[in-house]
Design a protein around this motif. Structure first.
Motif, PDB file in Angstrom:
ATOM      1  N   GLU A   1     -13.584   8.619  -3.276  1.00  0.00           N
ATOM      2  CA  GLU A   1     -12.326   9.325  -3.503  1.00  0.00           C
ATOM      3  C   GLU A   1     -11.235   8.378  -4.005  1.00  0.00           C
ATOM      4  N   ALA A   2     -11.129   7.191  -3.407  1.00  0.00           N
ATOM      5  CA  ALA A   2     -10.113   6.224  -3.817  1.00  0.00           C
ATOM      6  C   ALA A   2     -10.343   5.793  -5.262  1.00  0.00           C
ATOM      7  N   LEU A   3     -11.604   5.546  -5.615  1.00  0.00           N
ATOM      8  CA  LEU A   3     -11.912   5.110  -6.977  1.00  0.00           C
ATOM      9  C   LEU A   3     -11.617   6.212  -7.984  1.00  0.00           C
ATOM     10  N   SER A   4     -11.833   7.450  -7.588  1.00  0.00           N
ATOM     11  CA  SER A   4     -11.532   8.571  -8.467  1.00  0.00           C
ATOM     12  C   SER A   4     -10.038   8.624  -8.768  1.00  0.00           C
ATOM     13  N   VAL A   5      -9.204   8.420  -7.746  1.00  0.00           N
ATOM     14  CA  VAL A   5      -7.752   8.401  -7.931  1.00  0.00           C
ATOM     15  C   VAL A   5      -7.350   7.231  -8.821  1.00  0.00           C
ATOM     16  N   MET A   6      -7.962   6.075  -8.598  1.00  0.00           N
ATOM     17  CA  MET A   6      -7.620   4.884  -9.381  1.00  0.00           C
ATOM     18  C   MET A   6      -7.989   5.056 -10.852  1.00  0.00           C
ATOM     19  N   LEU A   7      -9.163   5.619 -11.101  1.00  0.00           N
ATOM     20  CA  LEU A   7      -9.595   5.820 -12.489  1.00  0.00           C
ATOM     21  C   LEU A   7      -8.711   6.836 -13.205  1.00  0.00           C
ATOM     22  N   SER A   8      -8.183   7.801 -12.451  1.00  0.00           N
ATOM     23  CA  SER A   8      -7.360   8.838 -13.058  1.00  0.00           C
ATOM     24  C   SER A   8      -5.954   8.349 -13.400  1.00  0.00           C
ATOM     25  N   ASN A   9      -5.573   7.209 -12.844  1.00  0.00           N
ATOM     26  CA  ASN A   9      -4.249   6.637 -13.128  1.00  0.00           C
ATOM     27  C   ASN A   9      -4.378   5.127 -13.283  1.00  0.00           C
ATOM     28  N   PRO A  10      -5.064   4.679 -14.343  1.00  0.00           N
ATOM     29  CA  PRO A  10      -5.406   3.252 -14.463  1.00  0.00           C
ATOM     30  C   PRO A  10      -4.205   2.339 -14.625  1.00  0.00           C
ATOM     31  N   THR A  11      -3.148   2.801 -15.290  1.00  0.00           N
ATOM     32  CA  THR A  11      -1.993   1.923 -15.473  1.00  0.00           C
ATOM     33  C   THR A  11      -1.312   1.588 -14.156  1.00  0.00           C
ATOM     34  N   LYS A  12      -1.512   2.447 -13.156  1.00  0.00           N
ATOM     35  CA  LYS A  12      -0.907   2.210 -11.840  1.00  0.00           C
ATOM     36  C   LYS A  12      -1.838   1.466 -10.902  1.00  0.00           C
ATOM     37  N   TYR A  13      -3.140   1.777 -10.977  1.00  0.00           N
ATOM     38  CA  TYR A  13      -4.054   1.270  -9.961  1.00  0.00           C
ATOM     39  C   TYR A  13      -5.101   0.266 -10.462  1.00  0.00           C
ATOM     40  N   MET A  14      -5.491   0.333 -11.730  1.00  0.00           N
ATOM     41  CA  MET A  14      -6.644  -0.449 -12.183  1.00  0.00           C
ATOM     42  C   MET A  14      -6.266  -1.836 -12.682  1.00  0.00           C
ATOM     43  N   THR A  15      -5.449  -2.527 -11.887  1.00  0.00           N
ATOM     44  CA  THR A  15      -5.094  -3.918 -12.164  1.00  0.00           C
ATOM     45  C   THR A  15      -5.298  -4.723 -10.896  1.00  0.00           C
ATOM     46  N   VAL A  16      -5.517  -6.004 -11.029  1.00  0.00           N
ATOM     47  CA  VAL A  16      -5.812  -6.817  -9.839  1.00  0.00           C
ATOM     48  C   VAL A  16      -4.547  -7.223  -9.097  1.00  0.00           C
ATOM     49  N   TRP A  17      -3.401  -7.210  -9.802  1.00  0.00           N
ATOM     50  CA  TRP A  17      -2.171  -7.574  -9.095  1.00  0.00           C
ATOM     51  C   TRP A  17      -1.722  -6.424  -8.195  1.00  0.00           C
ATOM     52  N   GLY A  18      -0.877  -6.741  -7.199  1.00  0.00           N
ATOM     53  CA  GLY A  18      -0.368  -5.715  -6.292  1.00  0.00           C
ATOM     54  C   GLY A  18      -1.376  -5.306  -5.242  1.00  0.00           C
ATOM     55  N   ASN A  60       3.742   0.753   0.894  1.00  0.00           N
ATOM     56  CA  ASN A  60       4.810   0.772  -0.097  1.00  0.00           C
ATOM     57  C   ASN A  60       5.817  -0.360   0.069  1.00  0.00           C
ATOM     58  N   THR A  61       5.572  -1.246   1.017  1.00  0.00           N
ATOM     59  CA  THR A  61       6.485  -2.373   1.208  1.00  0.00           C
ATOM     60  C   THR A  61       6.464  -3.279  -0.024  1.00  0.00           C
ATOM     61  N   ILE A  62       7.662  -3.656  -0.487  1.00  0.00           N
ATOM     62  CA  ILE A  62       7.757  -4.567  -1.629  1.00  0.00           C
ATOM     63  C   ILE A  62       7.545  -5.991  -1.129  1.00  0.00           C
ATOM     64  N   LEU A  63       6.425  -6.579  -1.531  1.00  0.00           N
ATOM     65  CA  LEU A  63       6.071  -7.918  -1.063  1.00  0.00           C
ATOM     66  C   LEU A  63       6.319  -8.989  -2.115  1.00  0.00           C
ATOM     67  N   TYR A  64       6.273  -8.626  -3.385  1.00  0.00           N
ATOM     68  CA  TYR A  64       6.620  -9.587  -4.440  1.00  0.00           C
ATOM     69  C   TYR A  64       7.013  -8.817  -5.693  1.00  0.00           C
ATOM     70  N   HIS A  65       7.632  -9.508  -6.612  1.00  0.00           N
ATOM     71  CA  HIS A  65       8.095  -8.902  -7.851  1.00  0.00           C
ATOM     72  C   HIS A  65       7.180  -9.305  -9.001  1.00  0.00           C
ATOM     73  N   TYR A  66       6.851  -8.324  -9.821  1.00  0.00           N
ATOM     74  CA  TYR A  66       6.001  -8.557 -10.982  1.00  0.00           C
ATOM     75  C   TYR A  66       6.907  -8.829 -12.189  1.00  0.00           C
ATOM     76  N   SER A  67       6.737  -9.981 -12.794  1.00  0.00           N
ATOM     77  CA  SER A  67       7.562 -10.369 -13.938  1.00  0.00           C
ATOM     78  C   SER A  67       6.854  -9.991 -15.235  1.00  0.00           C
ATOM     79  N   ILE A  68       7.538  -9.198 -16.066  1.00  0.00           N
ATOM     80  CA  ILE A  68       6.988  -8.814 -17.369  1.00  0.00           C
ATOM     81  C   ILE A  68       7.441  -9.826 -18.406  1.00  0.00           C
ATOM     82  N   ASP A  69       6.479 -10.560 -18.948  1.00  0.00           N
ATOM     83  CA  ASP A  69       6.758 -11.608 -19.929  1.00  0.00           C
ATOM     84  C   ASP A  69       6.349 -11.105 -21.307  1.00  0.00           C
TER      85      ASP A  69
END
Length: 401
Positions: A1-18, A60-69
């Protein structure tokens, strides 16, 4: 189920950061990045990692900031296409899901559509960078011809003379350079007797040609006489920075290539216009008559410092600079092909960078698209021929195909 959600929204979930990963899961299952993948390897890693997880939690706790370069490998301007790398990663993910969790096929299809959309947007901008690179380096027919031939050679094209010396076969890639002002690219397919696909475009642009014996002095300035070429809007040419392109043949028969005004350290050239408070009569004229073709002469000098010439000291100063820096004599302009074109570089337009401002869109926007298309042609079934002509050569009786 988790993988199905991740695949359906790859820009949000399918990255190794966060994400935080359990080290035991990585080591015990030998989940590693696939070093054979050039792009989207993080998504492929996540698909395999999540399959080994018993439970996934989110916070949902903000633990670090992602810098867009914007100059990073992925976001920076890159002239190379990333599509092959993305497709390779998609194929690996598809094989994994179809073999191990076939119930997620539908989620994978959705993932593929989103990834393809991302690919195409990035490819459009990458293509734009390659197109701008072409525009900045191909401002004349000769420069465009040289650029096209160079890129064709990189892709395995050989000259018509070289191809004629051997038996031409299916799959051969051939170019013909006509007088350094026109190019034909051909990819030989099967069934030549059934015809061929032909695409044509021109590589000349509106410009100002420098006349023979152009240099004169007037109103404490040295100027070049010009003749406009093409359907130029004359009022657009004054007050913009211009560069000179072309060549001269000196008295020794040597060819001197000219490209002045493109580098940041180069001088540029200019066409004067009237000041607003002196242009009352000019303002009464129509748009087409306000600036005449005869007035489009280019300022090339103003100083006469150290020159002993009572008649034309500024002209003499320009000639001395030309001779000292470029080895050019005044008589060399009689055997020359020089053009004045806007020196501005191709730039993105708008906050969204959705357009390109540049000199030479007509018809290089078609010429470059045709070039990329034929350079990427592989194993054709049909014969493909592309013509890139300067307008003057389009009716050249000595140009035969």
């Amino acid at each position: 189920e988790a993988l199905s959600v991740m695949l359906s929204n790859p820009t949000k979930y399918m990255t190794v950061w966060g994400k935080a990963y359990r080290t035991e899961t990585v080591h015990e299952n030998n989940v590693r990045f696939n070093e054979d993948l050039k792009l989207s390897e993080d998504s492929e890693f996540l698909v395999r990692y999540v399959q080994k997880c018993k439970k996934i939690t989110s916070d949902n706790t903000i633990l670090y900031h992602y810098s867009i370069d914007n100059v990073s490998v992925m976001r920076g301007k890159n002239k190379q296409s990333k599509i092959p790398g993305y497709l390779e990663s998609l194929e690996v993910v598809q094989k994994d899901i179809f073999n191990n969790i076939p119930e997620l096929k539908q989620a994978f299809y959705q993932y593929t559509v989103i990834q393809m959309n991302i690919m195409m947007v990035r490819e459009i901008f990458n293509y734009g960078e390659r197109y701008k690179h072409f525009l900045d380096r191909a401002k004349t027919e000769r420069e465009a011809t040289a650029y096209i031939v160079k890129e064709a050679k990189k892709k395995g094209f050989i000259s018509l003379e070289e191809a004629s010396a051997k038996k031409i076969r299916v799959g051969d890639k051939i170019y013909m350079n006509h007088k350094n002002k026109a190019v034909i690219l051909a990819v030989i397919g099967e069934n030549l007797e059934e015809g061929m696909n032909i695409v044509g475009s021109h590589i000349d642009c509106p410009r100002l040609d420098i006349k023979a014996n152009p240099l004169y002095e007037d109103c404490e300035m040295a100027l070049f006489k010009t003749h406009y070429y093409g359907g130029i809007r004359k009022y657009q040419w004054p007050t913009i920075q211009l560069s000179l392109h072309g060549f001269l043949i000196n008295s020794k028969g040597e060819k001197i290539n000219i490209n002045i005004g493109e580098d940041e350290d180069d001088p540029v050239f200019f066409i004067n216009d009237l000041l607003p408070h002196l242009g009352a009569e000019q303002n009464k004229k129509t748009l087409g008559d306000g600036i005449t073709g005869e007035s489009l002469n280019i300022v090339v000098g103003h100083s006469s410092y150290g020159i002993e010439d009572d008649k034309n000291p500024i002209k003499r100063m320009v000639l001395e600079i030309l001779n000292k820096k470029y080895g050019i004599e005044e008589e060399d302009f009689n055997v020359a092909e020089l053009e004045a074109v806007p020196s501005a570089k191709a730039r993105d337009v708008g906050f969204d960078r959705a357009m390109v401002a540049a000199y030479g869109h007509d018809d290089r926007i078609c010429s470059y698209a045709n070039l990329e298309a034929i350079l990427e042609t592989k194993n054709p079934n049909d014969n493909k021929i592309e013509f890139k002509l300067g307008r003057k050569l389009a009716t050249d009786k000595n140009l035969s195909f």
